[in-house]
Design a protein around this motif. Structure first.
Motif, short mmCIF file in Angstrom:
data_model
loop_
_atom_site.label_atom_id
_atom_site.label_comp_id
_atom_site.label_asym_id
_atom_site.label_seq_id
_atom_site.Cartn_x
_atom_site.Cartn_y
_atom_site.Cartn_z
N SER A 87 0.70 -1.18 -0.07
CA SER A 87 0.01 -0.04 0.04
C SER A 87 0.72 1.30 0.10
N GLY A 88 0.52 2.13 -0.65
CA GLY A 88 1.28 3.58 -0.68
C GLY A 88 0.58 4.50 0.01
N LEU A 89 1.18 5.41 0.55
CA LEU A 89 0.65 6.47 1.39
C LEU A 89 0.04 7.69 0.66
N GLY A 90 -0.84 8.39 1.10
CA GLY A 90 -1.12 9.56 0.59
C GLY A 90 -2.05 9.41 -0.53
N ASP A 91 -2.13 10.28 -1.48
CA ASP A 91 -2.67 10.43 -2.86
C ASP A 91 -2.02 10.35 -3.97
N PHE A 92 -2.64 9.78 -5.10
CA PHE A 92 -1.79 9.60 -6.50
C PHE A 92 -1.37 11.22 -6.81
N PRO A 93 -0.43 11.18 -7.48
CA PRO A 93 0.70 10.13 -7.90
C PRO A 93 1.81 9.63 -6.76
N ASP A 94 1.70 10.21 -5.71
CA ASP A 94 2.83 9.99 -4.68
C ASP A 94 2.60 8.66 -4.04
N ASN A 153 20.30 1.38 -3.87
CA ASN A 153 19.86 2.79 -4.14
C ASN A 153 18.52 2.80 -3.59
N GLY A 154 18.29 3.39 -2.33
CA GLY A 154 17.01 3.01 -1.80
C GLY A 154 15.83 4.15 -1.92
N HIS A 155 14.88 3.96 -2.16
CA HIS A 155 13.78 5.10 -2.06
C HIS A 155 12.61 4.18 -0.99
N ALA A 156 12.98 4.71 -0.03
CA ALA A 156 11.97 4.20 1.08
C ALA A 156 10.44 4.66 1.05
N TYR A 157 9.60 4.10 1.30
CA TYR A 157 8.18 4.75 1.57
C TYR A 157 7.35 3.79 2.07
N GLY A 158 6.01 4.13 1.90
CA GLY A 158 4.75 3.60 2.55
C GLY A 158 4.39 2.11 2.24
N ASP A 159 4.10 1.42 3.37
CA ASP A 159 3.77 0.05 3.07
C ASP A 159 2.22 0.01 3.67
N ALA A 160 2.23 -0.26 5.11
CA ALA A 160 1.17 0.14 5.94
C ALA A 160 -0.03 -0.91 5.76
N ALA A 161 -0.47 -1.13 4.63
CA ALA A 161 -1.62 -2.01 4.31
C ALA A 161 -2.78 -1.71 5.15
N GLY A 162 -3.16 -0.69 5.09
CA GLY A 162 -4.48 -0.16 5.94
C GLY A 162 -4.12 0.25 7.44
N HIS A 163 -2.88 0.36 7.80
CA HIS A 163 -2.45 0.61 9.03
C HIS A 163 -1.96 2.29 9.40
N THR A 164 -2.22 2.92 8.08
CA THR A 164 -1.47 4.40 8.12
C THR A 164 -2.50 5.47 8.13
N ASN A 165 -3.67 5.31 8.06
CA ASN A 165 -4.55 6.41 7.89
C ASN A 165 -4.33 7.33 8.89
N GLY A 166 -4.26 8.88 8.55
CA GLY A 166 -3.88 9.65 9.48
C GLY A 166 -2.58 10.11 9.46
N TYR A 167 -1.51 9.18 9.35
CA TYR A 167 -0.22 9.51 9.38
C TYR A 167 0.35 10.44 8.12
N ALA A 168 1.54 11.15 8.55
CA ALA A 168 1.93 12.00 7.39
C ALA A 168 2.50 11.08 6.49
N THR A 169 2.64 11.73 5.29
CA THR A 169 3.24 10.83 4.15
C THR A 169 4.53 11.58 3.67
N GLY A 170 5.34 11.08 2.79
CA GLY A 170 6.36 11.76 2.53
C GLY A 170 7.45 11.27 1.29
N PHE A 171 8.40 11.51 0.97
CA PHE A 171 9.18 11.08 -0.21
C PHE A 171 10.75 10.93 0.44
N ALA A 172 11.10 9.79 0.35
CA ALA A 172 12.45 9.88 1.03
C ALA A 172 13.60 9.21 0.01
N THR A 173 14.71 9.44 -0.20
CA THR A 173 15.70 8.99 -1.16
C THR A 173 16.93 8.77 -0.34
N GLY A 174 16.92 7.56 0.09
CA GLY A 174 18.07 7.02 0.85
C GLY A 174 19.06 6.17 -0.12
#
Length: 316
Positions: A87-94, A153-174
């Motif tokens: 599962s991705g976090l936030g709205d599309f396209p993010d 070359n990591g781009h870490a992002y959201g999984d959550a599978a329904g557990h993340t509602n209400g949490y802040a989203t973002g994009f990280a480049t690790g």
């Protein structure tokens, strides 16, 4: 002549064929030339050597949730398909960007390891020692040979599978490189910190992080959230916990396929709660998930998430 497919950025849930085209682009970045001769058809990405990726029916109606399958040789039938859900976090396209990044560093890395013969270039091989009795099969997909020295070359992002509602989203480049003492350091950019850590390369029989009695392919651990310190803390805790070994009594009974079993491990820590989910071949392993949630995870002042993916290839 080298060329790259051009896609318009997708602002809503993609079709299955669109998703496969995006995953093909991601594979091209991870392993240049791997997808040469592949084609997208009816929600599947089919490789000329027999490997396949596919969109599967979603087990949730969340628009940013995707059920995916992969096989090193799809001609071997439905049992050869190894499943994951993201599962991705936030709205599309993010949200879609997040799914693609997360897939590429966890189950996507395991897929490449399976499909390319198992040299240790894309994911790590954990050897659980010798197991007496139990089922065996001849589909090993290769063993790791010596030191792998792989880079992520990591781009870490959201999984959550329904557990993340209400949490802040973002994009990280690790950017993570090498493997030191069993993990790699992540350097982040942006307001959400993402960290990828891999298990040390070239592990041998009896590896303490392995699932006892099994040869397992494992991705690195990704941690993500709004606080860099909380992410690092949870990432290190999940690495140190060696959950495949610690939860062997709960996991081993559900590894009942003659083909490799896919294992998704997800953890969410808030200041007040712990959510743990382990899925084996797409099905929640209730006993393993409950046992994982009961482990002594560190207290955090901010919400953080962590995830990795593993393939239990065959008993040893």
């Amino acid at each position: 002549m080298f060329w790259k497919r051009r896609h318009t950025r997708i602002t809503a849930r993609p079709t299955d064929d669109q998703l496969m085209a995006l995953l093909r682009d991601r594979l091209d970045e991870m392993a240049p030339g791997f997808t040469m001769g592949s084609r997208v058809h009816n929600g599947m990405l089919l490789g000329h050597t027999g490997w396949a990726l596919m969109a599967l029916p979603n087990h949730t109606d969340h628009p940013a949730h995707f059920d995916l399958g992969f096989s090193g040789d799809v001609s071997l039938g439905a049992e050869s398909i190894i499943t994951d859900c993201i599962s991705g976090l936030g709205d599309f396209p993010d949200a879609l960007d997040g799914v693609l990044h997360l897939w590429s560093e966890t189950s996507g890395a395991c897929f490449l390891e399976v499909a390319t013969g198992g040299t240790g270039q894309f994911a790590d091989h954990l050897r659980g020692g010798t197991q007496t009795g139990g089922p065996t099969n001849g589909h090993t997909y290769g063993d790791a040979g010596g030191q792998t020295n792989r880079q992520t070359n990591g781009h870490a992002y959201g999984d959550a599978a329904g557990h993340t509602n209400g949490y802040a989203t973002g994009f990280a480049t690790g950017h993570t490189a090498g493997h030191t003492a069993g993990h790699s350091a992540g350097h982040t950019a942006g307001h959400t910190a993402g960290h990828t850590a891999g298990n040390s390369a070239g592990r041998t029989a009896g590896d303490t992080a392995a699932l006892p009695g099994w040869h397992t392919i494992s991705s690195g651990v990704i941690a993500y959230g709004t606080d860099d310190g909380a992410n690092e803390k949870l990432q290190q805790a999940l690495l140190d916990s060696e959950v495949l070994r610690v939860l062997a009594a709960e996991l081993t009974p559900v590894l009942n396929r003659s083909w490799p079993n896919g294992i998704k491990v997800f953890l969410c820590r808030t200041p007040n709660s712990v959510t743990a989910e382990i899925r084996v071949d797409g099905v929640v392993a209730e006993a393993a998930s409950n046992a994982m949630a009961a482990l002594p995870w560190p207290a955090l002042q901010e919400v953080a998430f962590a995830r990795f993916y593993a393939v239990a290839v065959h008993p040893e």
